[in-house]
Design an enzyme around this catalytic site. Structure first.
Site, PDB file in Angstrom:
ATOM      1  N   GLU A  87      34.647  -9.697 -50.021  1.00  0.00           N
ATOM      2  CA  GLU A  87      34.078 -10.841 -49.713  1.00  0.00           C
ATOM      3  C   GLU A  87      33.839 -11.538 -50.089  1.00  0.00           C
ATOM      4  O   GLU A  87      34.455 -12.028 -51.344  1.00  0.00           O
ATOM      5  CB  GLU A  87      33.028 -10.758 -47.889  1.00  0.00           C
ATOM      6  CG  GLU A  87      32.182  -9.584 -49.464  1.00  0.00           C
ATOM      7  CD  GLU A  87      31.196  -9.038 -47.738  1.00  0.00           C
ATOM      8  OE1 GLU A  87      30.752  -9.552 -47.031  1.00  0.00           O
ATOM      9  OE2 GLU A  87      29.954  -8.524 -48.030  1.00  0.00           O
TER      10      GLU A  87
ATOM     11  N   LEU B 113      29.800  -7.383 -45.346  1.00  0.00           N
ATOM     12  CA  LEU B 113      28.999  -7.001 -44.280  1.00  0.00           C
ATOM     13  C   LEU B 113      29.255  -7.432 -43.129  1.00  0.00           C
ATOM     14  O   LEU B 113      30.624  -7.939 -42.737  1.00  0.00           O
ATOM     15  CB  LEU B 113      27.656  -8.988 -44.757  1.00  0.00           C
ATOM     16  CG  LEU B 113      26.283  -8.495 -43.781  1.00  0.00           C
ATOM     17  CD1 LEU B 113      24.879  -7.591 -43.907  1.00  0.00           C
ATOM     18  CD2 LEU B 113      26.090 -10.269 -43.352  1.00  0.00           C
TER      19      LEU B 113
ATOM     20  N   LYS C 136      22.445  -5.638 -44.319  1.00  0.00           N
ATOM     21  CA  LYS C 136      22.376  -7.114 -44.970  1.00  0.00           C
ATOM     22  C   LYS C 136      20.422  -6.701 -44.905  1.00  0.00           C
ATOM     23  O   LYS C 136      19.177  -7.017 -44.990  1.00  0.00           O
ATOM     24  CB  LYS C 136      21.530  -7.860 -43.883  1.00  0.00           C
ATOM     25  CG  LYS C 136      21.839  -9.481 -43.641  1.00  0.00           C
ATOM     26  CD  LYS C 136      21.578 -10.177 -42.398  1.00  0.00           C
ATOM     27  CE  LYS C 136      21.995 -11.672 -42.692  1.00  0.00           C
ATOM     28  NZ  LYS C 136      22.482 -12.471 -44.077  1.00  0.00           N
TER      29      LYS C 136
ATOM     30  N   ARG D  35       2.892   1.291 -55.981  1.00  0.00           N
ATOM     31  CA  ARG D  35       4.160   1.179 -56.469  1.00  0.00           C
ATOM     32  C   ARG D  35       5.052   2.260 -56.339  1.00  0.00           C
ATOM     33  O   ARG D  35       4.092   3.225 -57.151  1.00  0.00           O
ATOM     34  CB  ARG D  35       4.926   0.090 -57.604  1.00  0.00           C
ATOM     35  CG  ARG D  35       6.297   0.463 -58.190  1.00  0.00           C
ATOM     36  CD  ARG D  35       6.351  -0.517 -59.314  1.00  0.00           C
ATOM     37  NE  ARG D  35       7.794  -0.529 -60.020  1.00  0.00           N
ATOM     38  CZ  ARG D  35       8.832   0.343 -59.943  1.00  0.00           C
ATOM     39  NH1 ARG D  35       7.670   1.200 -60.330  1.00  0.00           N
ATOM     40  NH2 ARG D  35      10.352   0.137 -60.034  1.00  0.00           N
TER      41      ARG D  35
ATOM     42  N   HIS E 237       8.638   5.661 -55.665  1.00  0.00           N
ATOM     43  CA  HIS E 237       9.987   4.953 -55.390  1.00  0.00           C
ATOM     44  C   HIS E 237      10.550   5.632 -54.123  1.00  0.00           C
ATOM     45  O   HIS E 237      10.728   5.366 -52.991  1.00  0.00           O
ATOM     46  CB  HIS E 237      11.094   5.672 -56.432  1.00  0.00           C
ATOM     47  CG  HIS E 237      11.228   4.779 -57.504  1.00  0.00           C
ATOM     48  ND1 HIS E 237      10.164   4.874 -58.424  1.00  0.00           N
ATOM     49  CD2 HIS E 237      12.649   4.536 -58.090  1.00  0.00           C
ATOM     50  CE1 HIS E 237      10.437   4.073 -59.200  1.00  0.00           C
ATOM     51  NE2 HIS E 237      12.080   3.809 -58.767  1.00  0.00           N
TER      52      HIS E 237
ATOM     53  N   ARG F 248      22.671  -6.074 -35.104  1.00  0.00           N
ATOM     54  CA  ARG F 248      22.430  -5.802 -36.962  1.00  0.00           C
ATOM     55  C   ARG F 248      21.163  -5.573 -37.282  1.00  0.00           C
ATOM     56  O   ARG F 248      21.666  -4.415 -37.673  1.00  0.00           O
ATOM     57  CB  ARG F 248      23.326  -6.843 -37.260  1.00  0.00           C
ATOM     58  CG  ARG F 248      23.847  -6.697 -38.529  1.00  0.00           C
ATOM     59  CD  ARG F 248      24.618  -7.755 -39.528  1.00  0.00           C
ATOM     60  NE  ARG F 248      23.575  -9.008 -39.476  1.00  0.00           N
ATOM     61  CZ  ARG F 248      24.768 -10.283 -40.316  1.00  0.00           C
ATOM     62  NH1 ARG F 248      26.236 -10.376 -40.352  1.00  0.00           N
ATOM     63  NH2 ARG F 248      24.114 -11.098 -39.761  1.00  0.00           N
TER      64      ARG F 248
ATOM     65  N   TYR G 254      17.012  -8.507 -43.417  1.00  0.00           N
ATOM     66  CA  TYR G 254      17.131  -9.982 -42.632  1.00  0.00           C
ATOM     67  C   TYR G 254      18.258 -10.348 -42.617  1.00  0.00           C
ATOM     68  O   TYR G 254      18.635 -10.129 -42.194  1.00  0.00           O
ATOM     69  CB  TYR G 254      16.712 -10.911 -44.305  1.00  0.00           C
ATOM     70  CG  TYR G 254      18.358 -11.480 -45.144  1.00  0.00           C
ATOM     71  CD1 TYR G 254      18.892 -10.616 -45.653  1.00  0.00           C
ATOM     72  CD2 TYR G 254      19.209 -12.471 -44.818  1.00  0.00           C
ATOM     73  CE1 TYR G 254      20.430 -10.895 -46.264  1.00  0.00           C
ATOM     74  CE2 TYR G 254      20.091 -13.207 -45.381  1.00  0.00           C
ATOM     75  CZ  TYR G 254      20.703 -11.833 -45.905  1.00  0.00           C
ATOM     76  OH  TYR G 254      22.046 -12.484 -46.515  1.00  0.00           O
TER      77      TYR G 254
HETATM   78  C1  PLP Z   1      27.542 -10.854 -48.617  1.00  0.00           C
HETATM   79  C2  PLP Z   1      28.028 -11.760 -46.838  1.00  0.00           C
HETATM   80  N1  PLP Z   1      28.793 -11.186 -46.572  1.00  0.00           N
HETATM   81  C3  PLP Z   1      28.800 -11.810 -45.279  1.00  0.00           C
HETATM   82  C4  PLP Z   1      28.550 -12.868 -44.407  1.00  0.00           C
HETATM   83  C5  PLP Z   1      28.456 -13.989 -43.146  1.00  0.00           C
HETATM   84  O1  PLP Z   1      27.795 -13.232 -42.302  1.00  0.00           O
HETATM   85  P1  PLP Z   1      27.304 -13.792 -40.782  1.00  0.00           P
HETATM   86  O2  PLP Z   1      28.832 -14.619 -40.153  1.00  0.00           O
HETATM   87  O3  PLP Z   1      26.575 -12.948 -40.301  1.00  0.00           O
HETATM   88  O4  PLP Z   1      26.428 -14.967 -41.377  1.00  0.00           O
HETATM   89  C6  PLP Z   1      26.525 -13.328 -45.534  1.00  0.00           C
HETATM   90  C7  PLP Z   1      25.558 -14.245 -44.455  1.00  0.00           C
HETATM   91  O5  PLP Z   1      25.036 -14.236 -45.401  1.00  0.00           O
HETATM   92  C8  PLP Z   1      26.566 -12.526 -46.679  1.00  0.00           C
HETATM   93  O6  PLP Z   1      25.290 -13.133 -47.242  1.00  0.00           O
END
Ligand code: PLP
Length: 276
Positions: free
Chosen positions: A175, A199, A143, A97, A99, A50, A31
């Site tokens: 993070e 991320l 993501k 379903r 795997h 991304r 997403y």
């Molecule tokens: C786990 C995580 N880290 C970092 C970010 C920040 O990413 P972005 O600046 O692309 O929104 C997000 C955004 O949803 C996130 O879910």
């Protein structure tokens, strides 16, 4: 609200997807959340890039770039959004379903836009955070919609009367629950390097570029919880959090417990970049 589901436009109250969708069963989906400033998507190219990386890594055969016209039409069908977000999710599709990864013809694509109620509290005054052990997998650079540990970390923060959770793997800070993280020390920005544990945030990327332009050095290296607690300033970055100062972690003030001057400079540069 008019939303997009698998090539069709419909009211959100009637939109639905299959109970066999792989996202529902396995979080087999990627997403994106894209900010809308003044009715225009911010950094769409980077978000699509991304998303394509995630799709390729998960082997979901889909071209993210093909969604550009859908995103434009979403703004036309839902006019008047000055400040808001686009949410888009692409899943492998629906299948009984199992795997192994089915070779599906039809991915599920859902997208919508919505206005955002802007809240400047953290931007203005700074937020408060707790530490949470990072028990997520080693593919945090994709993501995916598998965000349960992010949700649980956020809930831990809220239960403790704070705004957000800062993840750490052992001593290393990674993070936050939905944001990347920067500390300021002796005039430098320090942030965890891109890789499997974070991320690759679009806002992180923008902030690194802006810092370069206004002459603030950025060091991308792992750092520890102790370094964070001894930092001069701390801020989180994310599409919805933007540049969010944090002034207290685990009840301890960061620096003098006020939003610091470097964070304010980054915020100012960020505002200019978004045109707000
Ligand atoms: C786990 C995580 N880290 C970092 C970010 C920040 O990413 P972005 O600046 O692309 O929104 C997000 C955004 O949803 C996130 O879910």
């Amino acid at each position: 609200m008019i939303v997009y589901v698998n090539g069709q436009w419909m009211d959100d109250s009637t939109a639905s997807v299959s109970f066999q969708d792989r996202a529902f069963v396995f979080a087999d989906a990627v997403y994106e959340v894209v900010y809308i400033y003044k009715g225009t998507y911010f950094k769409m190219d980077l978000h699509l890039e991304r998303m394509q990386n995630g799709l390729d890594k998960l082997r979901i055969p889909f071209r993210a770039d093909d969604l550009r016209s859908v995103f434009d039409e979403l703004l036309q069908r839902n006019p008047g959004i000055e400040r808001g977000i686009l949410y888009v999710q692409v899943t492998r599709g629906a299948a009984p379903r199992a795997h192994g990864l089915p070779r599906l013809e039809q991915p599920t694509v859902v997208a919508y836009v919505k206005p955002l109620q802007y809240d400047s509290r953290i931007w203005d005054n700074g937020g408060r955070a707790v530490f949470v052990e990072d028990l997520r997998w080693h593919m945090c650079n994709i993501k995916t919609t598998g965000l349960l540990l992010n949700c649980m970390a956020k809930e831990t923060a809220l239960e403790r009367g704070c705004d957000d959770a800062i993840f750490h793997r052992g001593e290393i800070v990674t993070e936050a629950s939905a944001s990347n993280l920067f500390i300021v020390k002796d005039g430098n920005l320090v942030t965890h390097p891109n890789g499997p544990w974070i991320l690759p945030g679009i806002t992180r990327h923008v902030v690194i570029e802006l810092a370069g332009k206004i002459g603030i050095p950025v060091i991308e290296r792992p750092f520890t919880k102790d370094e964070l607690l001894a930092a001069d300033e701390l801020f989180l970055t994310g599409t919805t959090s933007e540049v969010a100062p944090y002034v207290e972690v685990e009840g301890q003030p960061i620096g003098n417990g006020q939003v610091g001057p470097i964070t304010r400079r980054i915020q100012k540069a960020f505002r200019q970049a978004t045109g707000m």
